[in-house]
Design an enzyme around this catalytic site. Structure first.
Site, mmCIF file in Angstrom:
data_model
loop_
_atom_site.group_PDB
_atom_site.id
_atom_site.type_symbol
_atom_site.label_atom_id
_atom_site.label_comp_id
_atom_site.label_asym_id
_atom_site.label_seq_id
_atom_site.Cartn_x
_atom_site.Cartn_y
_atom_site.Cartn_z
ATOM 1 N N ASP A 57 -2.186 -18.580 2.036
ATOM 2 C CA ASP A 57 -3.185 -19.276 1.207
ATOM 3 C C ASP A 57 -3.869 -20.385 2.016
ATOM 4 O O ASP A 57 -5.088 -20.547 1.967
ATOM 5 C CB ASP A 57 -2.569 -19.802 -0.103
ATOM 6 C CG ASP A 57 -1.231 -20.499 0.073
ATOM 7 O OD1 ASP A 57 -0.692 -20.505 1.198
ATOM 8 O OD2 ASP A 57 -0.715 -21.058 -0.913
ATOM 9 N N ASP A 111 -11.932 -9.379 5.198
ATOM 10 C CA ASP A 111 -13.224 -9.477 4.505
ATOM 11 C C ASP A 111 -13.713 -10.927 4.500
ATOM 12 O O ASP A 111 -14.912 -11.191 4.588
ATOM 13 C CB ASP A 111 -13.129 -8.968 3.058
ATOM 14 C CG ASP A 111 -13.582 -7.500 2.928
ATOM 15 O OD1 ASP A 111 -13.432 -6.745 3.912
ATOM 16 O OD2 ASP A 111 -14.091 -7.125 1.853
ATOM 17 N N LYS A 154 3.938 -15.535 3.805
ATOM 18 C CA LYS A 154 4.107 -16.210 2.504
ATOM 19 C C LYS A 154 5.614 -16.321 2.252
ATOM 20 O O LYS A 154 6.142 -15.856 1.234
ATOM 21 C CB LYS A 154 3.395 -15.362 1.419
ATOM 22 C CG LYS A 154 3.390 -15.967 0.036
ATOM 23 C CD LYS A 154 2.417 -17.125 -0.132
ATOM 24 C CE LYS A 154 2.575 -17.768 -1.504
ATOM 25 N NZ LYS A 154 1.784 -19.009 -1.647
ATOM 26 N N TYR A 187 0.814 -1.209 0.000
ATOM 27 C CA TYR A 187 0.000 0.000 0.000
ATOM 28 C C TYR A 187 0.853 1.267 0.000
ATOM 29 O O TYR A 187 0.456 2.283 -0.559
ATOM 30 C CB TYR A 187 -0.905 0.033 1.243
ATOM 31 C CG TYR A 187 -2.143 -0.813 1.143
ATOM 32 C CD1 TYR A 187 -2.065 -2.180 0.945
ATOM 33 C CD2 TYR A 187 -3.397 -0.234 1.274
ATOM 34 C CE1 TYR A 187 -3.209 -2.954 0.875
ATOM 35 C CE2 TYR A 187 -4.552 -1.001 1.205
ATOM 36 C CZ TYR A 187 -4.452 -2.358 1.002
ATOM 37 O OH TYR A 187 -5.587 -3.113 0.936
ATOM 38 N N ASP A 238 -6.094 -7.116 4.634
ATOM 39 C CA ASP A 238 -7.250 -6.565 3.921
ATOM 40 C C ASP A 238 -8.124 -7.717 3.436
ATOM 41 O O ASP A 238 -9.336 -7.726 3.638
ATOM 42 C CB ASP A 238 -6.769 -5.714 2.738
ATOM 43 C CG ASP A 238 -7.937 -5.150 1.947
ATOM 44 O OD1 ASP A 238 -8.915 -4.698 2.582
ATOM 45 O OD2 ASP A 238 -7.900 -5.189 0.704
HETATM 46 C C1 IPM Z 1 -10.214 -1.548 4.092
HETATM 47 C C2 IPM Z 1 -10.414 -1.053 2.683
HETATM 48 C C3 IPM Z 1 -9.250 -0.166 2.274
HETATM 49 C C4 IPM Z 1 -7.988 -1.014 2.299
HETATM 50 C C5 IPM Z 1 -9.416 0.518 0.900
HETATM 51 C C6 IPM Z 1 -10.713 1.227 0.766
HETATM 52 C C7 IPM Z 1 -8.269 1.442 0.622
HETATM 53 O O1 IPM Z 1 -10.601 -2.117 1.801
HETATM 54 O O2 IPM Z 1 -10.109 -0.696 5.009
HETATM 55 O O3 IPM Z 1 -10.173 -2.768 4.288
HETATM 56 O O4 IPM Z 1 -7.695 -1.713 1.313
HETATM 57 O O5 IPM Z 1 -7.290 -0.967 3.303
HETATM 58 MN MN MN Z 2 -10.788 -4.037 2.757
#
Ligand code: IPM
Ligand code: MN
Ligand code: NAD
Length: 365
Positions: free
Chosen positions: A228, A256, A196, A146, A252
């Site tokens: 993975d 999710d 990894k 990032y 990230d």
């Molecule tokens: C998160 C989001 C952000 C990230 C994006 C929107 C830049 O997906 O906070 O998880 O990738 O960190």
């Molecule tokens: Mn995210």
């Protein structure tokens, strides 16, 4: 009477809808604890770009600089709308990453917790869920791909190319490792290190430093898992995890997935902690597909309030009360539509009814 300045950044999409419920709870917390929250709203995200010409305007930076803590709603637009904004002014690159960089919020706590009574909304079978899902992802938030060097252009063969680097130095890894070990020490003393190192040199250094820092925590067992494989174990046996630590991009994606195994990203609050400032936001995005309909789940935003009460404002007991109030609403059988399933008996309620019910339950405590 103690008083705290809280910057309120509504954001985009469902941001204002779920923030309204978070503010409802904050105001009630103030009243119950005889403290004063000076709420300081400021524009941030795509909405700020359209109204002020910048997604992270100077006035917002000043509000955040002065705040004791920052509460942030999700930002961003859908794919088509986003393309109408110049790439570097899009709210992710133009506001969110600069916010993280400005306050050096390197430690991102993303709890993945399946509230009692919600197990039937998880896509996992009861026998896979077992005793429950309750772990925390500790994601490094200001390094890696990032924030590494980036270049794009035309190479000597006349082809378009791009080059982005995954960068970490040992201090950056050390400080997140300490946070992870400290957290593991307070919980079940097992730390899953996600990496990894079979491919990435960054993971080789990462693991080396996890080993070095770990020497100071002889009571914490470290389990190394390739990223993975970790993605698979999250689906097959999430109960094995308690504290997981990983670099920015892995965190990230796996966080999710954490929302996925719970059944909704609406169950994912988070805390982003830096040396001198912290901000709190849901892990999910602005959910443009359901924005404006009054159906978003505000649990992630109210949960972020609870994390702020605990981690920035020293109100640990009240934070527990807020969590408890949200669980009580679920226990009464009420959920927002993201947690509905055909054939499952749930009383579906709107975003603001959920907030009202949480307030009602909190008042009883
Ligand atoms: C998160 C989001 C952000 C990230 C994006 C929107 C830049 O997906 O906070 O998880 O990738 O960190
Ligand atoms: Mn995210
Ligand atoms: P998203 O997280 O916004 O949505 C994914 C799915 O989850 C959608 O179906 C959405 O309706 C659902 N969802 C998310 N939060 C919910 C909630 N509280 N209640 C009910 N359902 C919920 O991901 P996306 O669609 O890929 O991204 C949309 C925008 O959000 C993009 O611009 C992205 O960059 C941005 N984003 C911002 C942040 C942030 O501000 N920290 C985080 C992630 C994504």
């Amino acid at each position: 009477m103690s008083s705290y300045k809280i910057a309120i950044l509504d954001g985009d999409g469902i941001g204002p809808e779920i923030m309204a419920e978070a503010v409802k709870i904050l105001e009630l917390v103030a009243e119950r604890n005889k403290i004063n929250f000076e709420l300081c709203p400021a524009p941030f995200g795509a909405s700020a770009y359209f109204s002020q010409g910048h997604p992270f305007p100077e006035e917002t930076k000043i509000v955040c600089d002065k705040a004791d803590a920052i509460l942030k709603g999700p930002i961003g637009l859908n794919h088509e709308e986003s393309r109408k904004i110049p790439v570097d002014m899009q709210p992710e690159r133009g506001a969110l990453l600069p916010l993280r960089r400005r306050y050096n919020t390197f430690a991102n706590f993303r709890p993945v917790f399946l509230p009692k009574g919600l197990a039937h909304f998880s896509p996992l079978k009861p026998e896979v869920i077992g005793k429950g899902i309750d772990f925390i992802i500790i994601r490094e938030l200001v390094g890696g791909l990032y924030f590494g060097k980036k270049e794009a252009g035309i190479n000597e063969d006349g082809k378009r190319y791009v080059n982005e680097s995954l960068e970490y130095n040992e201090d950056q890894i050390k400080r997140i490792a300490k946070v992870a070990f400290d957290t593991a020490q307070k919980r079940t003393k097992v730390l899953h290190n996600i990496h990894k190192s079979n491919v990435l040199k960054s993971s080789v250094l990462w693991n080396e430093i996890i080993g070095e820092v770990g020497e100071n925590y002889p009571d914490v067992e470290v389990v190394h898992i390739l990223v993975d494989a970790a993605a698979t174990y999250l689906c097959l046996n999430p109960g094995q995890f308690d504290v997981m630590v990983m670099e920015n991009m892995f965190g990230d994606i796996l966080s999710d997935q954490g929302g996925g195994i719970l059944g909704s990203l609406g169950l994912m609050p988070s805390a982003c902690i830096g040396p001198n400032k912290a901000y709190y936001e849901p892990s999910h995005g602005s959910a443009p597909d359901i924005a404006g309909q009054g159906i978003a789940n505000p649990y992630s935003m109210i949960g972020s309030v609870a994390m702020m009460l605990e981690m920035s404002l020293g109100l640990e007991d009240e934070a527990k009360n807020v969590w408890h109030a949200m669980q009580s609403v679920f226990a009464l059988g009420f959920t927002t539509p993201d947690l509905s399933q055909p054939g499952v008996d749930a009383k579906m309620i709107s975003t603001d009814s959920f907030g009202d019910m949480v307030a009602q339950e909190l008042s009883k405590q």
